[in-house]
Scaffold this active site. Structure first.
Site, mmCIF file in Angstrom:
data_model
loop_
_atom_site.group_PDB
_atom_site.id
_atom_site.type_symbol
_atom_site.label_atom_id
_atom_site.label_comp_id
_atom_site.label_asym_id
_atom_site.label_seq_id
_atom_site.Cartn_x
_atom_site.Cartn_y
_atom_site.Cartn_z
ATOM 1 N N ASN A 1 86.800 -9.824 -58.654
ATOM 2 C CA ASN A 1 85.636 -10.668 -58.388
ATOM 3 C C ASN A 1 85.718 -11.335 -57.018
ATOM 4 O O ASN A 1 84.706 -11.552 -56.364
ATOM 5 C CB ASN A 1 85.480 -11.701 -59.504
ATOM 6 C CG ASN A 1 85.096 -11.030 -60.817
ATOM 7 O OD1 ASN A 1 85.659 -9.986 -61.160
ATOM 8 N ND2 ASN A 1 84.145 -11.574 -61.535
ATOM 9 N N GLU A 2 86.950 -11.622 -56.577
ATOM 10 C CA GLU A 2 87.115 -12.240 -55.255
ATOM 11 C C GLU A 2 86.725 -11.252 -54.151
ATOM 12 O O GLU A 2 86.070 -11.618 -53.166
ATOM 13 C CB GLU A 2 88.560 -12.716 -55.065
ATOM 14 C CG GLU A 2 88.938 -13.916 -55.923
ATOM 15 C CD GLU A 2 89.058 -13.601 -57.419
ATOM 16 O OE1 GLU A 2 89.205 -12.404 -57.783
ATOM 17 O OE2 GLU A 2 88.979 -14.546 -58.228
ATOM 18 N N SER B 1 94.244 3.620 -57.139
ATOM 19 C CA SER B 1 95.260 2.573 -56.936
ATOM 20 C C SER B 1 96.672 3.143 -56.849
ATOM 21 O O SER B 1 96.978 4.176 -57.442
ATOM 22 C CB SER B 1 95.225 1.584 -58.100
ATOM 23 O OG SER B 1 94.003 0.909 -58.116
ATOM 24 N N GLY C 1 92.246 8.687 -59.490
ATOM 25 C CA GLY C 1 93.516 8.310 -58.867
ATOM 26 C C GLY C 1 93.303 7.589 -57.555
ATOM 27 O O GLY C 1 93.343 8.186 -56.481
ATOM 28 N N SER D 1 93.758 5.404 -66.107
ATOM 29 C CA SER D 1 93.353 5.412 -67.516
ATOM 30 C C SER D 1 93.219 6.844 -68.002
ATOM 31 O O SER D 1 92.592 7.672 -67.349
ATOM 32 C CB SER D 1 92.010 4.704 -67.692
ATOM 33 O OG SER D 1 92.044 3.447 -67.066
ATOM 34 N N GLU E 1 79.260 2.654 -59.807
ATOM 35 C CA GLU E 1 80.385 2.250 -60.639
ATOM 36 C C GLU E 1 80.327 0.774 -61.000
ATOM 37 O O GLU E 1 80.897 0.356 -61.999
ATOM 38 C CB GLU E 1 81.681 2.562 -59.887
ATOM 39 C CG GLU E 1 82.883 2.551 -60.794
ATOM 40 C CD GLU E 1 84.174 2.367 -60.043
ATOM 41 O OE1 GLU E 1 85.085 1.763 -60.633
ATOM 42 O OE2 GLU E 1 84.277 2.800 -58.874
#
Lengths: 389, 326
Positions: free
Chosen positions: A375-376, A141, A139, A173, A258
Site C-alpha cells: 500500500n505504501e 519477487s 516469478g 504461489s 492485476e
C-alpha cells in the site's frame, strides 16, 4: 474560487454499467455455485484465490466456458469482454469458491500471451488454460527484490539456441502444482542510469531439468508459497516472452489489470456473509454493518469503473492503485468487524463456518496489503500521479 | 471532459466563494445556461437532463464552494412543484419537509423566490412576501433559516404517493454530489499548496510522509466521487422507487460523509496553521465538508438505515443487494 481542479488527474473513471447480457450470465454462475455447495463439493473459504486449489472445480469452470473468457475463440477461448469475465470472477469470489488453480493463468497469463506472446506460445498454452488444464505461477519477487522489483538478480545467459537461467524466486504461489511460470530475469548487465533496462521475461516449464521447488509455509502452516531455484535451466529461444530487454514495460503494463479486480476487496467477503449469519437477533450492529456495506458497495463500483475503462482500451493505473489501496485495507476492516461485533474466537481447527473463516482471515490478512504492490508503494504511485514526485 | 461539465466549469470559474449571501451573478449565469434547472422537465422550463449530468455539475459546484441553491432549486423544489402540477416560479427556490407552522433550518430561505413545503399530506408553495424569517447558518455560514408559515399559501396540492421518500433520497443524492466535489476541491488546493510551501529546503510535497497522507486523501476523494456518481447512475437507470436506488443513495451519502472528515483532516494537517485561519480560503471547502456531511442525513444515520436493510434481508441476500441483482 480560482480553479485548480484541472490540475488533479482523474482518480477514478466514470461509472460503468454492466451490459444487459450480464444478468443471465450471473444467474447461471449463481445457480452452478448453489448446486456445487448443495452437493458439498467445497465450503466457502477466505482468500480463495491463494488457498483454494481445486483442479476438479477449475476443469468444471473450463467446461462451462468460464475460463479464458476474453481469449479469442481461435485459441480455445470465448472472445468475450472484460466485463463478462468480471461478473464470473466476482460471483466466484463472493461465494468463496476454490479458484486458486486457474487464478494466475486466467487473470494474467492469458491476457499477457495475447499481448506479447508468439503464435506458437499462444497455441501451446491458451487452449489448455481455457480448458482449466494448465496452471501457472508468476516469478517476479526474489529474496532481495520485493517492492524494488528492478533489483532482480536472476540471470539469463545466452547459449546456443536459447538461454540459461540461474537464480531464485520466492513467494511463488502454487508453483508446486503449476505447469509453468513467467520468470523476470536480467538478460543484460545492470545499468545504474537505467535500472529498468536489460530485464526480460521467460516462460519456464517447471518440470525443466535444474528447477527445484521448495515449500514456504504460510502463518497457517499451509503450503501455498514456494521458493523456486534455477540452476542453469535451459530456456529455448521460442520461450522468450515478448521483447528481449522489454521485461519491465511488459510487467508494469499489466498492473492495472492485476490491481483493480474484485479480488482486491473480496478476499474476506465470505467472512462478512458468515458474520451476518451470526448477527441474527443481535441488536445495535446496524451502523457498523451499514458502514462496511457502504464501503463495499463503493469499492465494487470503483473496481467496475476501472474494468469498464480497461475494456475500452485505457490503462487507468492511478485508479487501479487507489482501488487496491482502499480494497486491501477494507479486507482487513471486515476482519476487525467480525472480531468486534460477535464474541466467537477464531478456530483454525474448525471444518468450516464463521470461526474457521475468521481464523483463516486473521492469519492471511498481512498478505492482503503486501501482494501485488504494498500500500505504501501504491500511495507513492498516486502521489506521482498527482505531480508530487 | 463532458460538454455539460465544460459548461459548468466555465460558468463556475467566475464564482466567488467568500461571503454568506447568494452569489447573484453566478445564479444569473446558471439560469442563462440552463444549468439552474438541469434535471427539471423541459415542459416546466428545465433542461430535462439526467442525474449523471447533474452529478457532474453539482460535483463541480461543490469543488468551487459556489454559493447557490442548485440542489434545492432543481432536484427538490422544481421537481416537487412540477410533479404535483404546480407551476414552477422563476428564480432560486428551496424546499423543506416539515410538519407544523415553524420551519427550521431551511436552506437559503432568505435568498429565494419561493419555498416549497412538503407536509405529511400536502405540497405547499410559499412566496416570500410577508414571511417571517429568522437568519440561521450551518458551519459553512450558508443560510439555514427559521421560517414561520403564513396563513395564506400561493399554491397547494395533495402529496403524491412515494413523493416523501423520493424527496429524502433526492436531497441525500444531491448533498452527496456536493460533498464529493468539495472533497476534490480541498484535495486539489492541498496538493497545490504542498508543491508551493517550502520547509527544510524543499516543497513539503517532496516529503514521503506528506505524500502518503495526500495519497490517502486522494483515495477518499476517489471513493467519494465514485459513490456519488454511481448513485446518480443508479437513479437514472432504476428510478427513485427502486430498492436499488434507495440502497445506492444510502451507501453514497454514508460514504461521502465518511470521506469528508478524512479529507478535511488531511487538508488542514498539510496546510498547517495558515489553513486554520479565517483569512485562508481552505475553510470555504472544509467547513462545507463538515456542514454537509451532517445535512440530509448524517453518515451515521444512513449507515444505520443501510445496515438495517442488510440485516433484515439476511446473510444470503447481502451479495445480491451489493450487486443490485436479486
Amino acid at each position: 474560487m480560482t480553479s485548480t481542479l484541472s490540475r488533479l488527474p482523474a482518480l477514478v473513471p466514470p461509472p460503468t454499467e454492466l451490459p444487459p447480457r450480464a444478468a443471465a450470465l450471473r444467474a447461471e454462475v449463481r445457480a452452478f455455485l448453489a448446486e456445487e455447495r448443495a452437493a458439498g463439493a467445497w465450503s466457502p473459504r477466505a482468500d480463495v484465490w491463494l488457498s483454494g486449489w481445486d483442479e476438479r472445480f477449475t476443469r468444471e469452470l473450463g467446461r462451462r466456458g468460464w475460463l479464458g473468457m476474453t481469449i479469442p475463440v481461435e485459441y480455445g477461448g470465448h472472445g468475450l469482454g472484460a466485463l463478462d469475465r468480471y461478473v464470473v470472477t466476482e460471483e466466484l469470489l463472493a461465494a468463496g469458491a476454490p479458484v486458486a488453480a486457474h487464478w494466475v493463468a486466467d487473470r494474467q497469463i492469458g491476457p499477457t500471451l495475447m499481448r506479447f506472446g508468439t503464435e506458437e506460445q499462444r497455441r501451446r498454452y491458451l487452449p489448455r488454460i481455457a480448458a482449466g488444464e494448465c496452471y501457472f505461477g508468476i516469478g517476479m519477487s526474489e529474496p532481495d527484490a520485493g517492492s524494488d522489483l528492478a533489483a532482480v538478480r536472476t540471470k539469463a545467459v545466452q547459449v546456443d539456441g536459447g538461454w540459461e537461467l540461474t537464480g531464485t524466486k520466492v513467494w511463488t504461489s502454487g508453483a508446486h502444482h503449476a505447469h509453468a511460470f513467467f520468470a523476470l530475469a536480467r538478460s543484460a548487465p545492470k545499468d545504474d542510469a537505467n535500472r529498468h533496462a536489460g530485464l526480460s521475461q521467460f516462460i519456464v516449464d517447471l518440470d525443466s531439468p535444474g528447477v527445484q521447488i521448495r515449500p514456504i509455509p504460510l502463518l497457517t502452516g499451509a503450503h501455498h508459497f514456494n521458493e523456486v531455484v534455477f540452476d542453469r535451466v535451459f530456456i529455448p529461444d521460442a520461450q522468450v516472452l515478448g521483447e528481449l530487454g522489454g521485461g519491465w514495460a511488459q510487467v508494469t503494463g499489466e498492473l492495472a489489470f492485476e490491481r483493480s479486480g474484485p479480488e482486491r476487496f473480496l478476499s474476506t467477503f465470505p467472512l462478512l456473509t458468515a458474520l451476518l449469519g451470526e448477527l441474527t437477533g443481535v441488536s445495535g450492529t446496524e451502523r457498523e454493518v451499514g458502514r462496511i456495506v457502504s464501503r463495499l458497495w463503493t469499492l465494487r463500483r470503483m473496481s467496475l469503473a476501472v474494468a469498464g475503462s480497461l475494456e475500452s482500451g485505457e490503462a487507468p493505473e492511478l485508479a487501479a492503485a487507489v482501488v487496491k489501496d482502499l480494497g486491501t485495507r477494507f479486507e482487513n476492516e471486515i476482519v476487525d468487524a467480525a472480531r468486534t461485533l460477535v464474541a466467537i474466537p477464531p478456530d483454525p481447527g474448525a471444518e468450516s463456518g464463521f470461526a474457521r473463516l475468521l481464523a483463516d482471515a486473521v492469519l492471511h490478512a498481512p498478505g492482503f496489503t503486501l501482494r501485488g504492490g504494498t500500500n505504501e508503494v501504491l500511495r507513492g504511485i498516486v502521489a506521482r500521479g498527482m505531480g508530487l514526485r | 471532459m463532458s460538454e455539460v461539465l465544460e459548461l459548468a466549469e466555465s460558468v463556475l470559474s467566475g464564482s466567488s466563494s467568500t461571503g454568506t449571501d447568494l452569489d447573484a451573478a453566478l445564479w444569473r449565469a446558471l439560469e442563462e445556461t440552463g444549468l439552474a434547472r438541469l434535471t427539471l422537465a423541459e415542459a416546466a422550463g428545465g433542461s430535462g437532463a439526467s442525474f449523471a449530468d447533474a452529478a457532474e455539475v453539482l460535483q463541480a459546484t461543490g469543488a468551487h464552494a459556489a454559493r447557490v441553491p442548485l440542489v434545492e432549486t432543481d432536484l427538490l423544489a422544481g421537481w416537487l412543484l412540477h410533479s404535483h402540477g404546480i407551476a414552477v416560479p422563476d428564480g432560486p427556490l428551496t424546499a423543506v419537509a416539515a410538519d407544523g407552522d415553524t420551519l427550521t433550518r431551511v436552506a437559503w430561505a432568505r435568498e429565494v423566490a419561493g419555498i416549497v413545503v412538503l407536509t405529511p399530506s400536502e405540497v405547499l408553495l410559499l412566496t416570500v412576501d410577508g414571511l417571517e424569517i429568522t437568519a440561521g447558518a450551518n458551519l459553512a455560514e450558508e443560510p439555514r433559516d427559521t421560517v414561520t408559515r403564513p396563513e395564506v399559501v400561493a399554491a397547494r396540492a395533495d402529496l403524491a404517493p412515494g413523493a416523501a421518500a423520493e424527496f429524502r433520497l433526492r436531497a441525500a443524492l444531491g448533498r452527496a454530489q456536493l460533498l464529493a466535489g468539495a472533497a476534490r476541491g480541498a484535495l486539489a488546493r492541498t496538493v497545490r499548496y504542498a508543491g508551493e510551501r517550502v520547509q527544510f529546503g524543499r516543497p513539503i510535497g517532496k516529503f514521503q510522509a506528506v505524500q502518503q497522507q495526500l495519497a490517502l486523501a486522494a483515495s477518499e476523494v476517489a471513493a467519494s466521487g465514485a459513490a456519488a456518481s454511481a448513485a446518480a447512475a443508479t437513479a437514472d437507470r432504476d428510478g427513485f422507487g427502486a430498492p436499488s436506488t434507495a440502497f445506492a443513495v444510502a451507501a453514497a451519502k454514508a460514504r461521502t460523509g465518511e470521506a469528508a472528515g478524512e479529507v478535511a483532516r488531511i487538508a488542514h494537517q498539510v496546510h498547517g496553521a495558515i489553513g486554520f485561519t479565517r483569512e485562508h480560503d481552505l475553510r470555504l471547502l472544509t467547513t462545507r465538508l463538515w456542514a454537509w456531511r451532517d445535512e440530509d442525513g448524517s453518515d451515521a444515520q444512513w449507515q444505520a438505515e443501510l445496515g438495517a436493510t442488510v440485516l433484515a434481508a439476511g446473510a444470503e441476500a447481502l451479495w445480491p443487494l451489493v450487486t443490485g441483482t436479486p
